[in-house]
Write a protein that holds these residues in place. Sequence first.
Motif: not given
Length: 268
Positions: A32, A71, A100, A104
Amino acid sequence: MKTVHRKIRRGFLPLDSPHDVSPGGPKCQRATNFEGQLDGSACKEAISLLSHTTEKSLIFQKMRETFQHRQELIKDPGSSVDILSTFPRFLDTKGLVGQDFTLLFDTETSSRLLQKWDTFFRPNVIKDTKQLTSTAEMSQFLLSAECPEGSDLHETRGLKSPKISPCDAAERLVIFHKSCCSLEEPLNNIQHQHPYFLAVGRQKSKTECFYIILDKHLIPCQANCSLGAFDELFKAHFVFNLSYDGALVNFYTFLQTTVYNIDEGKMK
């Protein structure tokens, strides 16, 4: 999926295969490290702003800039339970789950179900289903699959065993609720421990809107059709780091690896 299981038992797909060693799925740890992410006091200011602003473009911008921090919170058992109170815009702004998920993974992965279902998977599922032994339940699902969007949805009833019928499986995914009734009713009465989506309308064939129900909270879906709502439901598992419903894990894993092409070769 039954064919895959039979092949495993017969030795075509060894259980000790390297493909089964690496974990995958919604709770898999993923990189991330994104550009343009806020941290420290700037991140706190953005979270504070998100609790008050109603400007949609600003909401999407600040949610994008706080994605990495979010996250980290979601993967921390001590803070994940408060994620919807920390980021309440999930509860009133459509499209944030999709944003989101795209952060990701990527745009291509995010769009696969909607792009491939009607043109490839749906006609092949219908074709293969017609070759199976016909039952009343099977006929009902075939009729729904061959009809335009908005055909029959199923109301909920109790579930007693993890080995479930197709109707019971569907009822763990979607609940129909009449728009004339309070939305508090399904939140209080349904005891699902995993996310599912709520179809709201005057009747089953005329659904007006969809919500993801997560921990007795309503997250509005951006989609206005059941396929799009399910797409958002699937993505919510990854966005909020949630395990699949144990009774539906094979179904979700098939979609994850075969439709979305996520963690191919890492999962059975």
